[in-house]
Design a protein around this motif. Structure first.
Motif, PDB file in Angstrom:
ATOM      1  N   GLN A 121      -4.510  -4.191   6.257  1.00 44.56           N
ATOM      2  CA  GLN A 121      -3.830  -2.922   6.003  1.00 44.56           C
ATOM      3  C   GLN A 121      -2.458  -2.872   6.670  1.00 44.56           C
ATOM      4  O   GLN A 121      -1.624  -2.035   6.305  1.00 44.56           O
ATOM      5  CB  GLN A 121      -4.692  -1.759   6.496  1.00 44.56           C
ATOM      6  N   ARG A 122      -2.221  -3.763   7.619  1.00 45.66           N
ATOM      7  CA  ARG A 122      -0.923  -3.819   8.300  1.00 45.66           C
ATOM      8  C   ARG A 122      -0.062  -4.982   7.813  1.00 45.66           C
ATOM      9  O   ARG A 122       1.152  -4.861   7.734  1.00 45.66           O
ATOM     10  CB  ARG A 122      -1.144  -3.923   9.817  1.00 45.66           C
ATOM     11  N   TRP A 123      -0.689  -6.090   7.490  1.00 44.69           N
ATOM     12  CA  TRP A 123       0.043  -7.279   7.066  1.00 44.69           C
ATOM     13  C   TRP A 123       0.285  -7.301   5.560  1.00 44.69           C
ATOM     14  O   TRP A 123       0.903  -8.236   5.046  1.00 44.69           O
ATOM     15  CB  TRP A 123      -0.722  -8.541   7.468  1.00 44.69           C
ATOM     16  N   SER A 124      -0.203  -6.294   4.845  1.00 42.77           N
ATOM     17  CA  SER A 124      -0.014  -6.223   3.395  1.00 42.77           C
ATOM     18  C   SER A 124      -0.165  -4.774   2.955  1.00 42.77           C
ATOM     19  O   SER A 124      -0.308  -3.870   3.786  1.00 42.77           O
ATOM     20  CB  SER A 124      -1.037  -7.111   2.669  1.00 42.77           C
ATOM     21  N   ASP A 125      -0.168  -4.561   1.643  1.00 43.42           N
ATOM     22  CA  ASP A 125      -0.354  -3.217   1.086  1.00 43.42           C
ATOM     23  C   ASP A 125      -1.816  -2.901   0.805  1.00 43.42           C
ATOM     24  O   ASP A 125      -2.127  -1.842   0.249  1.00 43.42           O
ATOM     25  CB  ASP A 125       0.417  -3.083  -0.237  1.00 43.42           C
ATOM     26  N   LYS A 126      -2.707  -3.808   1.159  1.00 46.09           N
ATOM     27  CA  LYS A 126      -4.115  -3.652   0.788  1.00 46.09           C
ATOM     28  C   LYS A 126      -4.699  -2.337   1.317  1.00 46.09           C
ATOM     29  O   LYS A 126      -4.474  -1.964   2.463  1.00 46.09           O
ATOM     30  CB  LYS A 126      -4.934  -4.830   1.317  1.00 46.09           C
ATOM     31  N   ASP A 127      -5.437  -1.665   0.460  1.00 47.00           N
ATOM     32  CA  ASP A 127      -6.190  -0.445   0.788  1.00 47.00           C
ATOM     33  C   ASP A 127      -5.313   0.762   1.102  1.00 47.00           C
ATOM     34  O   ASP A 127      -5.817   1.779   1.578  1.00 47.00           O
ATOM     35  CB  ASP A 127      -7.142  -0.681   1.976  1.00 47.00           C
ATOM     36  N   PHE A 128      -4.017   0.670   0.824  1.00 46.28           N
ATOM     37  CA  PHE A 128      -3.138   1.777   1.207  1.00 46.28           C
ATOM     38  C   PHE A 128      -3.555   3.081   0.536  1.00 46.28           C
ATOM     39  O   PHE A 128      -3.511   4.148   1.147  1.00 46.28           O
ATOM     40  CB  PHE A 128      -1.687   1.450   0.840  1.00 46.28           C
ATOM     41  N   LEU A 375       7.522  -4.857 -10.873  1.00 48.28           N
ATOM     42  CA  LEU A 375       6.773  -3.639 -11.163  1.00 48.28           C
ATOM     43  C   LEU A 375       5.885  -3.194 -10.006  1.00 48.28           C
ATOM     44  O   LEU A 375       5.826  -2.005  -9.685  1.00 48.28           O
ATOM     45  CB  LEU A 375       5.931  -3.836 -12.425  1.00 48.28           C
ATOM     46  N   SER A 376       5.174  -4.127  -9.377  1.00 49.85           N
ATOM     47  CA  SER A 376       4.240  -3.738  -8.313  1.00 49.85           C
ATOM     48  C   SER A 376       4.964  -3.165  -7.106  1.00 49.85           C
ATOM     49  O   SER A 376       4.594  -2.106  -6.588  1.00 49.85           O
ATOM     50  CB  SER A 376       3.389  -4.939  -7.878  1.00 49.85           C
ATOM     51  N   SER A 377       5.993  -3.861  -6.632  1.00 49.88           N
ATOM     52  CA  SER A 377       6.678  -3.370  -5.434  1.00 49.88           C
ATOM     53  C   SER A 377       7.492  -2.117  -5.735  1.00 49.88           C
ATOM     54  O   SER A 377       7.625  -1.239  -4.874  1.00 49.88           O
ATOM     55  CB  SER A 377       7.556  -4.464  -4.817  1.00 49.88           C
ATOM     56  N   SER A 404       9.159 -10.521 -12.209  1.00 51.31           N
ATOM     57  CA  SER A 404       9.034 -11.331 -11.000  1.00 51.31           C
ATOM     58  C   SER A 404       8.093 -10.639 -10.024  1.00 51.31           C
ATOM     59  O   SER A 404       7.683  -9.494 -10.225  1.00 51.31           O
ATOM     60  CB  SER A 404      10.414 -11.582 -10.378  1.00 51.31           C
ATOM     61  N   THR A 405       7.754 -11.338  -8.941  1.00 52.89           N
ATOM     62  CA  THR A 405       6.709 -10.842  -8.037  1.00 52.89           C
ATOM     63  C   THR A 405       7.241 -10.103  -6.818  1.00 52.89           C
ATOM     64  O   THR A 405       6.526  -9.310  -6.223  1.00 52.89           O
ATOM     65  CB  THR A 405       5.845 -12.006  -7.529  1.00 52.89           C
ATOM     66  N   ASP A 406       8.462 -10.407  -6.386  1.00 57.08           N
ATOM     67  CA  ASP A 406       9.019  -9.879  -5.141  1.00 57.08           C
ATOM     68  C   ASP A 406       8.278 -10.489  -3.952  1.00 57.08           C
ATOM     69  O   ASP A 406       8.696 -11.516  -3.434  1.00 57.08           O
ATOM     70  CB  ASP A 406       8.963  -8.351  -5.125  1.00 57.08           C
ATOM     71  N   ASP A 407       7.189  -9.872  -3.518  1.00 49.36           N
ATOM     72  CA  ASP A 407       6.433 -10.343  -2.349  1.00 49.36           C
ATOM     73  C   ASP A 407       4.943 -10.321  -2.692  1.00 49.36           C
ATOM     74  O   ASP A 407       4.216  -9.381  -2.343  1.00 49.36           O
ATOM     75  CB  ASP A 407       6.710  -9.451  -1.144  1.00 49.36           C
ATOM     76  N   ALA A 408       4.486 -11.353  -3.370  1.00 47.86           N
ATOM     77  CA  ALA A 408       3.117 -11.347  -3.889  1.00 47.86           C
ATOM     78  C   ALA A 408       2.070 -11.291  -2.787  1.00 47.86           C
ATOM     79  O   ALA A 408       0.992 -10.715  -2.975  1.00 47.86           O
ATOM     80  CB  ALA A 408       2.886 -12.582  -4.763  1.00 47.86           C
ATOM     81  N   GLY A 409       2.363 -11.882  -1.624  1.00 42.20           N
ATOM     82  CA  GLY A 409       1.401 -11.843  -0.532  1.00 42.20           C
ATOM     83  C   GLY A 409       1.259 -10.459   0.068  1.00 42.20           C
ATOM     84  O   GLY A 409       0.176 -10.066   0.506  1.00 42.20           O
ATOM     85  N   VAL A 410       2.347  -9.718   0.094  1.00 37.95           N
ATOM     86  CA  VAL A 410       2.314  -8.343   0.598  1.00 37.95           C
ATOM     87  C   VAL A 410       1.661  -7.423  -0.429  1.00 37.95           C
ATOM     88  O   VAL A 410       0.829  -6.575  -0.090  1.00 37.95           O
ATOM     89  CB  VAL A 410       3.738  -7.856   0.939  1.00 37.95           C
ATOM     90  N   SER A 411       2.021  -7.594  -1.695  1.00 36.12           N
ATOM     91  CA  SER A 411       1.458  -6.757  -2.760  1.00 36.12           C
ATOM     92  C   SER A 411       0.062  -7.191  -3.175  1.00 36.12           C
ATOM     93  O   SER A 411      -0.599  -6.478  -3.927  1.00 36.12           O
ATOM     94  CB  SER A 411       2.378  -6.787  -3.988  1.00 36.12           C
ATOM     95  N   ARG A 412      -0.368  -8.365  -2.720  1.00 32.51           N
ATOM     96  CA  ARG A 412      -1.678  -8.923  -3.082  1.00 32.51           C
ATOM     97  C   ARG A 412      -1.778  -9.060  -4.603  1.00 32.51           C
ATOM     98  O   ARG A 412      -2.733  -8.631  -5.240  1.00 32.51           O
ATOM     99  CB  ARG A 412      -2.823  -8.050  -2.541  1.00 32.51           C
ATOM    100  N   ASN A 413      -0.769  -9.707  -5.177  1.00 35.22           N
ATOM    101  CA  ASN A 413      -0.687  -9.827  -6.626  1.00 35.22           C
ATOM    102  C   ASN A 413      -0.184 -11.218  -6.965  1.00 35.22           C
ATOM    103  O   ASN A 413       0.027 -12.055  -6.086  1.00 35.22           O
ATOM    104  CB  ASN A 413       0.256  -8.748  -7.175  1.00 35.22           C
TER     105      ASN A 413
END
Length: 478
Positions: A121-128, A375-377, A404-413
């Motif tokens: 929840q801190r190192w990514s957008d997961k569960d926000f 789109l995700s970010s 494009s993805t931007d930051d796929a690891g942060v967006s979990r995508n």
């Protein structure tokens, strides 16, 4: 007689080619029908089938890709252990110490489901959006993630880029143009004082470049960056995948620091063909980024005049109404194009608020200046999606754009997920999504020979993909 034989041979070749061409056309038509059924108007998009479709579909390139933001947190935890570091259980930061009370190994985090959930929840957008804890605003949540994993990002780039390559191949992605590492940096107090007083000129830019050219440490850092790119790129490029690099400046630093990074970025891009462009990154809405935006564009203009062959892909217009005052939304995309000389625009979200959006979009159309759509970010950071997203304007007015993805690891995508979002939201036909894949190579900063090589490879990959979809459909109908 010889002429007759040649004519017969040519006719035979044409006749042999006709069934193959007809089969290819039939496969493409079958794929069009298959795709149309997945997003039929008035019906719920078939998301599972869209996910499979786009995972299988060749996707050309990912042109807006941050290296450190593309790595998933689980990988960073592996590197924590590799480095002999630990994760502080209270604040989830990486400590450059061996594990001790209150600071656990990466594997220790992985073994503790609650600790892992809190870390993600801190190192990514997961569960926000699906839990009730006290949270920072989405934009801060997104940009704050990088400080957590940066201590192990750069030192593990060889492994990281290889893993990103394998992930790309798994989802049929041929090319990544990654915003790789921060460019070498220096600071000059006199320059900063003059810049903040509003008095910097081209003469001041030139004077600081002279200082930087004489700064042995700064020049050494440029050399080290070039060596680093050679090291991390070894063994990456092959028949299945190609990777290129962009150094970048951080827009929220002091004027001299930003300018020094822009200078070093241009020098880097002029020194190694694998470094194909220059960028500027960082949250665009914070005070320093907004205050110095026009100055930064002047810096790029100055350097672009010195290095006209260097291409720019600038983050511009990653803003929304309410995030900054209305007047802050009126010029960022325009200045990135007209002043800095950008060849591509990253995000381009505030186009509807720019002073003359129709003229800007006409120029982008005429000069083939593409927008990198994330789109995700954009949804997470700015809260802009669906019909509020300006991709609807870019589509309408013929502005080229790529997904494009931007930051796929942060967006979990991943990039396939971005195509799924695009298809589900905007219901394009198959020809449009196929064109997006090709455009992600056409608008890349690759050398022309590499570009043509990847475009030719895409032809073969799409022929195989369409044959597979057509064959699967035919079997399903039996």
């Amino acid at each position: 007689m010889k002429n007759n034989l040649k004519a017969l041979a040519l006719a035979a070749a044409v006749l042999c080619a006709m069934p193959h061409a007809q089969a290819a056309n039939a496969n493409e038509e079958a794929t069009k029908r298959h795709f149309a059924a997945l997003i039929a108007p008035g019906k719920e998009p078939k998301l599972a089938e869209l996910t499979m479709f786009f995972t299988m579909m060749p996707k050309g390139g990912d042109l807006h890709h941050h290296y450190s933001g593309a790595i998933y947190a689980e990988q960073y935890l592996e590197w924590v252990d590799k480095e002999g570091f630990c994760v502080n259980k209270a604040n989830y930061t990486i400590e450059k110490n061996k594990p001790h009370d209150g600071c656990v190994s990466g594997q220790g985090v992985m073994n503790d489901n609650t600790l892992l959930a809190n870390l993600l929840q801190r190192w990514s957008d997961k569960d926000f959006y699906n839990h009730g804890a006290v949270q920072s605003p989405p934009d801060r949540q997104f940009f704050d993630t990088f400080a957590y994993f940066n201590p192990v990002a750069s030192t593990n780039a060889v492994d990281g880029l290889q893993r990103l390559k394998q992930r790309a191949i798994q989802e049929n992605l041929s090319y990544i143009e990654t915003i790789y590492e921060i460019a070498p940096i220096a600071q000059d107090a006199d320059f900063d004082k003059k810049a903040l007083a509003g008095g910097v000129s081209d003469a001041d830019f030139a004077a600081l470049i002279t200082k930087l050219d004489q700064d042995q440490a700064f020049q050494g850092w440029i050399g080290a960056y070039l060596k680093n790119v050679e090291t991390v790129s070894a063994g990456i490029d092959d028949a299945n995948f190609t990777l290129r690099y962009q150094p970048f400046a951080l827009r929220f630093l002091s004027p001299s620091q930003v300018f020094s990074q822009i200078v070093s970025s241009f020098k880097l891009a002029s020194s190694n063909p694998k470094i194909v462009g220059v960028n500027i990154v960082g949250q665009e809405s914070v005070n320093v980024s907004m205050r110095d935006y026009a100055l930064h564009m002047q810096m790029f203009k100055f350097m672009k005049a010195k290095y006209p062959q260097v291409k720019l892909a600038l983050h511009a217009g990653e803003l929304s109404l309410g995030m900054v005052p209305p007047e802050g939304l009126t010029f960022h995309i325009k200045d990135a194009i007209d002043v800095a000389g950008a060849s591509r625009i990253g995000h381009g979200m505030d186009i509807a608020h720019e002073s003359n959006p129709l003229a800007i979009m006409k120029k982008m159309h005429d000069q083939k200046i593409a927008v990198e759509v994330n789109l995700s970010s954009n949804d997470f950071i700015l809260g802009i999606k669906d019909q509020a997203h300006p991709v609807t304007l870019y589509r309408k007015y013929g502005v080229p754009y790529v997904l494009s993805t931007d930051d796929a690891g942060v967006s979990r995508n991943n990039l396939s997920g971005e195509y799924v979002l695009y298809a589900a939201r905007y219901q394009p036909d198959y020809a449009e999504v196929k064109k997006l894949s090709y455009d992600s190579i056409r608008y890349s900063f690759l050398a022309e020979a590499d570009k043509q090589r990847l475009l030719k490879a895409l032809d073969g990959k799409f022929a195989k993909f369409e044959a597979e979809i057509a064959g699967a459909d035919a079997k399903a109908k039996r």
